[in-house]
Design a protein around this motif. Sequence first.
Motif, PDB file in Angstrom:
ATOM      1  N   UNK A   2       0.840  -1.194   0.000  1.00  8.60           N
ATOM      2  CA  UNK A   2       0.000   0.000   0.000  1.00  8.60           C
ATOM      3  C   UNK A   2       0.876   1.246   0.000  1.00  8.60           C
ATOM      4  N   UNK A   3       0.397   2.308  -0.612  1.00 14.06           N
ATOM      5  CA  UNK A   3       1.180   3.536  -0.582  1.00 14.06           C
ATOM      6  C   UNK A   3       1.260   4.096   0.839  1.00 14.06           C
ATOM      7  N   UNK A   4       2.345   4.778   1.093  1.00 17.46           N
ATOM      8  CA  UNK A   4       2.538   5.428   2.392  1.00 17.46           C
ATOM      9  C   UNK A   4       1.681   6.690   2.460  1.00 17.46           C
ATOM     10  N   UNK A   5       1.276   7.060   3.669  1.00 18.79           N
ATOM     11  CA  UNK A   5       0.652   8.381   3.817  1.00 18.79           C
ATOM     12  C   UNK A   5       1.714   9.438   3.500  1.00 18.79           C
ATOM     13  N   UNK A   6       1.284  10.620   3.169  1.00 19.98           N
ATOM     14  CA  UNK A   6       2.227  11.714   2.901  1.00 19.98           C
ATOM     15  C   UNK A   6       2.452  12.470   4.203  1.00 19.98           C
ATOM     16  N   UNK A   7       3.711  12.564   4.605  1.00 16.78           N
ATOM     17  CA  UNK A   7       4.101  13.289   5.807  1.00 16.78           C
ATOM     18  C   UNK A   7       4.843  14.547   5.372  1.00 16.78           C
ATOM     19  N   UNK A   8       4.663  15.631   6.118  1.00 17.14           N
ATOM     20  CA  UNK A   8       5.334  16.885   5.786  1.00 17.14           C
ATOM     21  C   UNK A   8       5.753  17.596   7.072  1.00 17.14           C
TER      22      UNK A   8
END
Length: 163
Positions: A2-8
């Motif tokens: 699964x794709x990773x969540x986007x962290x910023x």
Amino acid sequence: MNPYPIFIDFECSSPDEDGFPIAVCWSTPDGQVKSTLITPEDDWLDSHSHQFDDAAIDIDDLMLHGVSALEVIRELQGDIDSDIVYVDGSGEDEHWLDMLFDSYQMNVQFAFEPAASLYEISFEHWQDLRGEWVAERGMDPYQSEANVLSMLHVHQALTEGRT
């Protein structure tokens, strides 16, 4: 996978009212990490202090090694195709992102959520996991890249059941 969540995560010249964003780091859905220094916009310099909380950074570094706010915005828009971006929840990342986009009268196309909300653990436990990972590697917890890498690591550990 699964794709990773986007962290910023952002770094700023100062957390005070006269601060502005000086660096940003974010992850992509495949778990890669991007980061850059941000060249201050003229209006940030006209109305904001040039005194940085981190003595290792100065205006000359940003002017020489940074990229324009518009370039940062374009790259973020190219990489972030999610409605939600996750932050560590302990800073003012939304404020710095808004300042970046406001420089070009643009609207942010995603919302911020605390990264700990992805998991069934307390915010404090999530913060402890991140802090331990950063400390074990001798990283600076105030650098945006360390924060994004730690959020990715904790995500992977929690979703694979390794904690």
